[in-house]
Design a protein around this motif. Structure first.
Motif, PDB file in Angstrom:
ATOM      1  N   UNK A  73      19.863 -16.344   5.600  1.00  0.00           N
ATOM      2  CA  UNK A  73      20.951 -15.433   5.240  1.00  0.00           C
ATOM      3  C   UNK A  73      21.549 -14.915   6.542  1.00  0.00           C
ATOM      4  N   UNK A  74      22.672 -14.209   6.413  1.00  0.00           N
ATOM      5  CA  UNK A  74      23.277 -13.620   7.608  1.00  0.00           C
ATOM      6  C   UNK A  74      22.316 -12.632   8.259  1.00  0.00           C
ATOM      7  N   UNK A  75      21.570 -11.899   7.452  1.00  0.00           N
ATOM      8  CA  UNK A  75      20.686 -10.859   7.978  1.00  0.00           C
ATOM      9  C   UNK A  75      19.464 -11.410   8.715  1.00  0.00           C
ATOM     10  N   UNK A  76      19.024 -12.633   8.359  1.00  0.00           N
ATOM     11  CA  UNK A  76      17.826 -13.171   9.018  1.00  0.00           C
ATOM     12  C   UNK A  76      18.120 -14.433   9.830  1.00  0.00           C
ATOM     13  N   UNK A  77      19.388 -14.764   9.980  1.00  0.00           N
ATOM     14  CA  UNK A  77      19.784 -15.990  10.671  1.00  0.00           C
ATOM     15  C   UNK A  77      19.212 -16.065  12.083  1.00  0.00           C
ATOM     16  N   UNK A  78      19.420 -15.025  12.859  1.00  0.00           N
ATOM     17  CA  UNK A  78      19.011 -15.049  14.266  1.00  0.00           C
ATOM     18  C   UNK A  78      17.495 -15.162  14.399  1.00  0.00           C
ATOM     19  N   UNK A  79      16.742 -14.342  13.687  1.00  0.00           N
ATOM     20  CA  UNK A  79      15.277 -14.370  13.823  1.00  0.00           C
ATOM     21  C   UNK A  79      14.697 -15.692  13.337  1.00  0.00           C
ATOM     22  N   UNK A  80      15.188 -16.207  12.214  1.00  0.00           N
ATOM     23  CA  UNK A  80      14.675 -17.482  11.704  1.00  0.00           C
ATOM     24  C   UNK A  80      15.029 -18.637  12.628  1.00  0.00           C
ATOM     25  N   UNK A  81      16.250 -18.638  13.144  1.00  0.00           N
ATOM     26  CA  UNK A  81      16.661 -19.735  14.015  1.00  0.00           C
ATOM     27  C   UNK A  81      15.884 -19.726  15.329  1.00  0.00           C
ATOM     28  N   UNK A  82      15.655 -18.548  15.898  1.00  0.00           N
ATOM     29  CA  UNK A  82      14.859 -18.469  17.122  1.00  0.00           C
ATOM     30  C   UNK A  82      13.446 -18.986  16.877  1.00  0.00           C
ATOM     31  N   UNK A  83      12.841 -18.600  15.749  1.00  0.00           N
ATOM     32  CA  UNK A  83      11.478 -19.026  15.438  1.00  0.00           C
ATOM     33  C   UNK A  83      11.421 -20.540  15.228  1.00  0.00           C
ATOM     34  N   UNK A  84      12.349 -21.087  14.473  1.00  0.00           N
ATOM     35  CA  UNK A  84      12.361 -22.535  14.218  1.00  0.00           C
ATOM     36  C   UNK A  84      12.600 -23.305  15.499  1.00  0.00           C
ATOM     37  N   UNK A  85      13.502 -22.810  16.336  1.00  0.00           N
ATOM     38  CA  UNK A  85      13.802 -23.478  17.607  1.00  0.00           C
ATOM     39  C   UNK A  85      12.565 -23.499  18.501  1.00  0.00           C
ATOM     40  N   UNK A  86      11.861 -22.377  18.571  1.00  0.00           N
ATOM     41  CA  UNK A  86      10.648 -22.301  19.391  1.00  0.00           C
ATOM     42  C   UNK A  86       9.571 -23.215  18.823  1.00  0.00           C
ATOM     43  N   UNK A  87       9.412 -23.240  17.489  1.00  0.00           N
ATOM     44  CA  UNK A  87       8.415 -24.117  16.866  1.00  0.00           C
ATOM     45  C   UNK A  87       8.705 -25.577  17.188  1.00  0.00           C
ATOM     46  N   UNK A  88       9.962 -25.959  17.128  1.00  0.00           N
ATOM     47  CA  UNK A  88      10.323 -27.345  17.437  1.00  0.00           C
ATOM     48  C   UNK A  88      10.118 -27.636  18.926  1.00  0.00           C
ATOM     49  N   UNK A  89      10.329 -26.634  19.771  1.00  0.00           N
ATOM     50  CA  UNK A  89      10.156 -26.820  21.209  1.00  0.00           C
ATOM     51  C   UNK A  89       8.697 -26.914  21.610  1.00  0.00           C
ATOM     52  N   UNK A  90       7.783 -26.401  20.790  1.00  0.00           N
ATOM     53  CA  UNK A  90       6.374 -26.417  21.138  1.00  0.00           C
ATOM     54  C   UNK A  90       5.746 -27.786  20.938  1.00  0.00           C
ATOM     55  N   UNK A  91       6.399 -28.682  20.223  1.00  0.00           N
ATOM     56  CA  UNK A  91       5.903 -30.048  20.079  1.00  0.00           C
ATOM     57  C   UNK A  91       6.346 -30.834  21.290  1.00  0.00           C
ATOM     58  N   UNK A  92       5.695 -30.605  22.419  1.00  0.00           N
ATOM     59  CA  UNK A  92       6.163 -31.142  23.686  1.00  0.00           C
ATOM     60  C   UNK A  92       5.551 -32.493  23.999  1.00  0.00           C
ATOM     61  N   UNK A  93       6.339 -33.286  24.655  1.00  0.00           N
ATOM     62  CA  UNK A  93       5.883 -34.580  25.157  1.00  0.00           C
ATOM     63  C   UNK A  93       6.261 -34.609  26.633  1.00  0.00           C
ATOM     64  N   UNK A  94       5.295 -34.682  27.497  1.00  0.00           N
ATOM     65  CA  UNK A  94       5.564 -34.658  28.939  1.00  0.00           C
ATOM     66  C   UNK A  94       5.454 -36.084  29.461  1.00  0.00           C
ATOM     67  N   UNK A  95       6.415 -36.912  29.119  1.00  0.00           N
ATOM     68  CA  UNK A  95       6.441 -38.284  29.601  1.00  0.00           C
ATOM     69  C   UNK A  95       5.468 -39.178  28.860  1.00  0.00           C
TER      70      UNK A  95
END
Length: 163
Positions: A73-95
């Motif tokens: 929703x508009x009210x939770x857009x920022x917090x949910x998107x930051x959390x999802x972005x960080x979760x996706x970023x934590x699946x790291x592959x270093x080469x």
């Protein structure tokens, strides 16, 4: 996360689910919502009516809710998107060279232990943005822990270790 990364991330999600990129009004809604603006402010900046902007926003939140399997929703857009972005970023592959770094030591895993299938799977992993990863300020030398890890990885062929 800056607004440009948010726009790219949302555009990618919308494109994957609708086959269309964000239009100008959708981009304005994402940018305005990220900057905590009201629909009135967004509408005023785009020379549109508040109702039109709210309708576009509602449609956009439904698309994102489906794409992320979350209630966006508009009210939770920022917090949910930051959390999802960080979760996706934590699946790291270093080469794909299978070097594991612990402090100043580098452990090299022999390529002979890997099957050709594992190598192909590693090469298909996507690049992960680590800009939001926490910075390591203090590092304690963990020689005994590194010995355990070396033993598990190289001698016991343990394929999954959680730290």
């Amino acid at each position: 996360m800056d607004v440009n990364k948010v726009l790219q991330f949302v555009d990618k999600l919308v494109f994957e689910n609708t086959g269309q990129h964000l239009n100008d009004v959708q981009r304005a809604v994402v940018e305005g919502t990220w900057n905590r603006q009201t629909y009135d402010d967004i509408a005023h900046n785009c020379h549109l009516t508040k109702n039109h902007v709210a309708d576009v926003g509602c449609e956009l939140w439904q698309i994102l809710s489906t794409a992320l399997d979350e209630d966006i929703k508009k009210s939770n857009f920022r917090s949910n998107l930051e959390r999802v972005y960080v979760e996706k970023s934590q699946n790291i592959c270093i080469g794909t060279n299978h070097n594991f770094t612990f402090g100043s030591q580098i452990l090299n895993h022999s390529q002979s232990h890997l099957t050709e299938n594992n190598i192909n799977n590693q090469q298909k992993l996507p690049y992960r943005d680590l800009t939001l990863a926490p910075k390591i300020k203090n590092f304690c030398d963990r020689k005994s822990e590194i010995k355990f890890l070396e033993n598990w990885i190289f001698n016991q062929d343990i394929s999954l270790i959680s730290i």
